[in-house]
Scaffold this active site. Structure first.
Site, PDB file in Angstrom:
ATOM      1  N   VAL A 281       0.855  -1.186   0.000  1.00  0.00           N
ATOM      2  CA  VAL A 281       0.000   0.000   0.000  1.00  0.00           C
ATOM      3  C   VAL A 281       0.887   1.231   0.000  1.00  0.00           C
ATOM      4  O   VAL A 281       1.650   1.468   0.946  1.00  0.00           O
ATOM      5  CB  VAL A 281      -0.931   0.012   1.235  1.00  0.00           C
ATOM      6  CG1 VAL A 281      -1.768   1.287   1.266  1.00  0.00           C
ATOM      7  CG2 VAL A 281      -1.836  -1.221   1.232  1.00  0.00           C
ATOM      8  N   GLU A 282       0.809   1.988  -1.081  1.00  0.00           N
ATOM      9  CA  GLU A 282       1.522   3.263  -1.194  1.00  0.00           C
ATOM     10  C   GLU A 282       0.522   4.369  -0.881  1.00  0.00           C
ATOM     11  O   GLU A 282      -0.584   4.368  -1.413  1.00  0.00           O
ATOM     12  CB  GLU A 282       2.084   3.431  -2.604  1.00  0.00           C
ATOM     13  CG  GLU A 282       2.753   4.771  -2.841  1.00  0.00           C
ATOM     14  CD  GLU A 282       3.262   4.955  -4.274  1.00  0.00           C
ATOM     15  OE1 GLU A 282       3.755   6.043  -4.583  1.00  0.00           O
ATOM     16  OE2 GLU A 282       3.146   4.011  -5.080  1.00  0.00           O
ATOM     17  N   ILE A 283       0.925   5.311  -0.063  1.00  0.00           N
ATOM     18  CA  ILE A 283       0.093   6.474   0.225  1.00  0.00           C
ATOM     19  C   ILE A 283       0.888   7.701  -0.232  1.00  0.00           C
ATOM     20  O   ILE A 283       1.948   8.010   0.319  1.00  0.00           O
ATOM     21  CB  ILE A 283      -0.268   6.563   1.720  1.00  0.00           C
ATOM     22  CG1 ILE A 283      -0.967   5.270   2.149  1.00  0.00           C
ATOM     23  CG2 ILE A 283      -1.150   7.781   1.975  1.00  0.00           C
ATOM     24  CD1 ILE A 283      -1.128   5.128   3.626  1.00  0.00           C
TER      25      ILE A 283
END
Length: 129
Positions: A124-126
């Site tokens: 998960v990239e934010i």
């Protein structure tokens, strides 16, 4: 050559999950997504104008991907927070920051990104813009 189908946006994506309750808790409590359930028992997560459908790995929802598996996704979400605040909030929830903040080029342009993993191991990239 025949004309292409002009795609104009992404409506939703599907994550195959090992533990529905654990995935709901992560996306609701850590990333602030809203949870919706249908009368048939399907679960979706909502944020902005987007949606993620959660399909249990042992489920029978059809049609489905050819080889659905928990932990096989790599997704990027956008936030209005700065990357340092994102990293701090993830850690406050007990979520390990795998990488970042780092400079990235996302679809919307330059960003500072923080990477973590959801309960299934999906990356998960934010991205902070």
């Amino acid at each position: 050559m025949p004309e292409a189908v002009p795609v104009t946006g992404l409506d939703h994506l599907v994550l195959t999950v090992a533990d529905l309750a654990r995935s709901i808790a992560f996306y609701r409590d850590v990333l602030g997504m809203r949870v919706r359930r249908t009368p048939e028992g399907r679960v979706s997560l909502h944020f902005g104008g987007q949606k993620i459908n959660l399909h249990p790995a042992q489920g029978t929802i059809l049609p489905r991907a050819g080889h659905p598996a928990p932990g096989s996704a790599d997704v990027c979400f956008l936030t209005g927070l700065d990357a340092e605040t994102v990293a701090s909030r993830l850690r406050a929830h007990g979520v390990a920051v795998e990488c970042g903040p780092v400079d990235r080029d996302v679809a919307a342009g330059p960003a500072r990104s923080v990477y973590c993993r959801d309960p299934d191991g999906n990356l998960v990239e934010i991205a902070a813009r």
